[in-house]
Scaffold this motif. Sequence first.
Motif, PDB file in Angstrom:
ATOM      1  N   ALA A   1       1.087   4.247  -2.961  1.00 51.19           N
ATOM      2  CA  ALA A   1       0.965   5.685  -2.730  1.00 51.19           C
ATOM      3  C   ALA A   1       2.160   6.431  -3.311  1.00 51.19           C
ATOM      4  CB  ALA A   1       0.838   5.960  -1.234  1.00 51.19           C
TER       5      ALA A   1
ATOM      6  N   LEU B   1       0.828  -1.209   0.000  1.00 51.46           N
ATOM      7  CA  LEU B   1       0.000   0.000   0.000  1.00 51.46           C
ATOM      8  C   LEU B   1       0.861   1.256   0.000  1.00 51.46           C
ATOM      9  CD1 LEU B   1      -2.683  -1.242   2.533  1.00 51.46           C
ATOM     10  CD2 LEU B   1      -2.888  -1.087   0.057  1.00 51.46           C
ATOM     11  N   GLU B   2       1.993   1.220   0.736  1.00 48.84           N
ATOM     12  CA  GLU B   2       2.881   2.378   0.748  1.00 48.84           C
ATOM     13  C   GLU B   2       3.518   2.606  -0.634  1.00 48.84           C
ATOM     14  OE1 GLU B   2       2.753   0.843   4.957  1.00 48.84           O
ATOM     15  OE2 GLU B   2       2.870  -0.003   2.958  1.00 48.84           O
TER      16      GLU B   2
ATOM     17  N   HIS C   1       3.922   9.202   2.198  1.00 52.02           N
ATOM     18  CA  HIS C   1       4.261   8.562   0.929  1.00 52.02           C
ATOM     19  C   HIS C   1       3.771   9.402  -0.247  1.00 52.02           C
ATOM     20  CE1 HIS C   1       5.875   4.815   2.548  1.00 52.02           C
ATOM     21  NE2 HIS C   1       4.990   4.974   3.524  1.00 52.02           N
TER      22      HIS C   1
ATOM     23  N   SER D   1       1.631   9.163  -6.286  1.00 53.05           N
ATOM     24  CA  SER D   1       1.949  10.539  -5.912  1.00 53.05           C
ATOM     25  C   SER D   1       3.066  11.113  -6.780  1.00 53.05           C
ATOM     26  CB  SER D   1       2.362  10.601  -4.438  1.00 53.05           C
ATOM     27  OG  SER D   1       1.324  10.170  -3.620  1.00 53.05           O
TER      28      SER D   1
ATOM     29  N   HIS E   1      -1.083   5.714   4.004  1.00 56.15           N
ATOM     30  CA  HIS E   1      -0.626   6.422   2.802  1.00 56.15           C
ATOM     31  C   HIS E   1       0.137   7.696   3.149  1.00 56.15           C
ATOM     32  CE1 HIS E   1      -3.944   4.373   0.199  1.00 56.15           C
ATOM     33  NE2 HIS E   1      -2.805   3.705   0.148  1.00 56.15           N
TER      34      HIS E   1
ATOM     35  N   SER F   1      -6.426  10.725   0.166  1.00 57.37           N
ATOM     36  CA  SER F   1      -6.657   9.342   0.582  1.00 57.37           C
ATOM     37  C   SER F   1      -7.504   9.330   1.850  1.00 57.37           C
ATOM     38  CB  SER F   1      -5.309   8.647   0.847  1.00 57.37           C
ATOM     39  OG  SER F   1      -5.514   7.359   1.394  1.00 57.37           O
TER      40      SER F   1
END
Length: 465
Positions: free
Chosen positions: A31, A27-28, A52, A35, A49, A44
């Motif tokens: 992001a 998930l990181e 990140h 981004s 997140h 988000s």
Amino acid sequence: KVSGLAPDSAVLLSAFTTDRSGQTFSLEESADLVSRASSQPVYSFWDFHLNHGILGGMITTGRSQGVAAAGLALRIMAGESPDRIPVIKTSPNEYIFDFNTMKKFGIPRARLPLGSQIINQPASFYQQNKMLVWQVVSSFGLLLLFTVFLSISLIKKRVAEARLAKSEERFDLAMKFANDGLFDWDLQTDAIYFSPGWKRILGYADHEIRNDYSEWVRLTDPADVKSSQVMIKLVTEGKLSRYENEFRMRHKDGHWVDILARGNVVLDSDGQAVRMVGTHVDVSQRKHEDQIKTILFAISNAVNTTRNIDELYHRIHLLLAEILDVTNFYIALLDAENQVLSFPYFEDTVEAKPAPVREYTADQSLTGRVVSEKSPLILRQTQLEDMARNGQVMGPLPKIWMGVPIMTKGEVIGVIAVQSYTDINRYSEQDLAVLSAISNQVAIAIDRKRAEDELRDSEKRYRHL
């Protein structure tokens, strides 16, 4: 696509873990990728997140949800009927925004919703040097106070002595009950002072540790002593402006304590370092919480990144090695219907992987005891020796053993256990609490992976029909 968005556009990142080629991202990482590519701010709902690249938004955090849930639980525990408790209609989530991303897109603070939190703001001089400022203020205050006392002593010696004695008494009390540790090191004579708080962090009374530099060397992890000495040398030589370092020190009961040390040198008229004054702060809890949070997320993510249940077991083993000694480690699973304990994952320096245990009882094995009692268990050498004499230990006798149940839906499905054959102080009650907290996520991961494997096997059988 997000790199060419119009100026009045925005991006809302909900979940993105797999791209079109099938590559899986955490998930990181998702992001970070979105981004970096987006020409407009990314919003988000989730706190993982943050940091990140996203701007922020109405963020869901585990803490805010937990506080809301705990409030309801406390009311129920106090005797209030759940039927009379109204539904929470006001979201406990919070507006949180990243200062660095605001700066990137030129978003002023005034445009944020009222009450928004801003993270990663540049720290002020006071925030960066809070301890130093208070040390200087305190030192100046004490110096001024002692000067006044000395002046008064020329006229009324007895009054001055009484006030000085009172001041010293207050200082001693402050040092006795302060949570942080203070050290004061005379670099010319090598004399050093460790405050009672400094010693209390390590579980010692004031008289149990000598005010001597060798005591710090004796109690500090040998791997950290050399790096700390190198940094101290750089500070005293003026190549670093201040001393700040993290290292481990041995507690009186045997476990390691994570210490954050900060210090500053005092220079003489020639610019030579003659004294170092600083503090020790116990940051073990903070580091444990950060590590546990990271490992819980990694275990959850491992369900998606491992190919089968055996690979998941190995991944769990590697993750736990970041916070515990898992040299001797195993996962036992329970077949409740047939009353069989099997050991699908077993790593041990002394014992070979055991065969499944049928009709186990709490009186015949340590693993069986955890299953029967449904509670975490840590056993030390004397307890283990007594149990071995009564035939309650299977296999080689460790010096310390620790196990926690793997539970789902209130039922035990297995046990995670670690043991040491060499160090009676290898594990602590804190380690037991950590392993217990992680076991819940392990249970979920194993349950999901087993379901995936069963579904995959079912599909294979179906294809053969």
